[in-house]
Design an enzyme around this catalytic site. Sequence first.
Site, PDB file in Angstrom:
ATOM      1  N   ASP A  91      77.560 -30.365   6.488  1.00 15.37           N
ATOM      2  CA  ASP A  91      76.530 -29.666   6.730  1.00 15.37           C
ATOM      3  C   ASP A  91      76.658 -29.674   8.475  1.00 15.37           C
ATOM      4  O   ASP A  91      76.222 -30.781   8.923  1.00 15.37           O
ATOM      5  CB  ASP A  91      75.243 -29.759   6.448  1.00 15.37           C
ATOM      6  CG  ASP A  91      74.982 -29.322   4.895  1.00 15.37           C
ATOM      7  OD1 ASP A  91      75.965 -29.379   4.169  1.00 15.37           O
ATOM      8  OD2 ASP A  91      73.677 -29.458   4.617  1.00 15.37           O
ATOM      9  N   LYS A 153      72.961 -22.121   5.786  1.00 15.50           N
ATOM     10  CA  LYS A 153      71.754 -22.781   5.496  1.00 15.50           C
ATOM     11  C   LYS A 153      70.669 -22.708   6.594  1.00 15.50           C
ATOM     12  O   LYS A 153      70.919 -22.456   7.797  1.00 15.50           O
ATOM     13  CB  LYS A 153      72.131 -24.282   5.657  1.00 15.50           C
ATOM     14  CG  LYS A 153      71.155 -25.317   5.343  1.00 15.50           C
ATOM     15  CD  LYS A 153      71.529 -26.978   5.531  1.00 15.50           C
ATOM     16  CE  LYS A 153      70.579 -27.925   5.610  1.00 15.50           C
ATOM     17  NZ  LYS A 153      71.110 -29.142   5.597  1.00 15.50           N
ATOM     18  N   LYS A 182      72.003 -21.768   1.429  1.00 22.27           N
ATOM     19  CA  LYS A 182      71.172 -23.332   1.256  1.00 22.27           C
ATOM     20  C   LYS A 182      69.802 -23.139   1.897  1.00 22.27           C
ATOM     21  O   LYS A 182      69.882 -22.863   3.215  1.00 22.27           O
ATOM     22  CB  LYS A 182      71.977 -24.251   1.760  1.00 22.27           C
ATOM     23  CG  LYS A 182      71.217 -25.665   1.495  1.00 22.27           C
ATOM     24  CD  LYS A 182      72.215 -26.823   2.024  1.00 22.27           C
ATOM     25  CE  LYS A 182      71.242 -28.287   1.984  1.00 22.27           C
ATOM     26  NZ  LYS A 182      72.101 -29.495   2.237  1.00 22.27           N
TER      27      LYS A 182
END
Length: 221
Positions: A91, A153, A182
């Site tokens: 990430d 995300k 996400k």
Amino acid sequence: MELSEILSRCDHTLLKQESTWEQIREVCDDGLKFNCASVCIPAGFVKQAGDYLGDRLKICTVIGFPNGYSTTAVKVFETEDAIRNGADEIDMVINIGWVKDRRWDDLLAEIKAIKASCQGRILKVIVEACLLTEEEKVKMCEIVTASGADYIKTSTGFSTGGATREDVKLFKEHIGPGVKVKAAGGIRTLQDAEDFINLGADRLGTSAVVKLAKNEHPEGY
């Protein structure tokens, strides 16, 4: 929605600065017990967690975290180092200042460079939506789609806000085929989790959901 389905979409997360190995190990144990998608932990614990878990559970870590303003070269090195240590998913935090300066080509090039460094592993791009205008959010959907990254995300959970239902809906409407969403930051209840999934989030970055599950099913799944 079944609790087991929600848990299977959770990246069970512990990223606090003061996290200890004992706490990280507990997160790993709970991630296993509740069949989570992964554990998301600081890079400094990835190798230790990998030695502990083997191939029983995917390990996710964070790059350029939480501010995103490291150079691309530093982020690429962090990614390569994390993968050498056993990370299965990455990430990364974008450079928010570049968004404000409309440096779209630089943002795209950076995400592409990190995706290449992932060597086929999943890459999730944290855009810190709480700091962006709606126009900037839509533009980042386009850039993440063009980059070949796997997820957009919402948040680090370390800025001025976390995931919102509005942002997840917006992302879902503007990302291209093959890109997933996400939601992370501020997911406190099972209703939150279910709402985000119903709006299109494929993964959830949270620690609260597993804690709630432990209260209801201490034996796990």
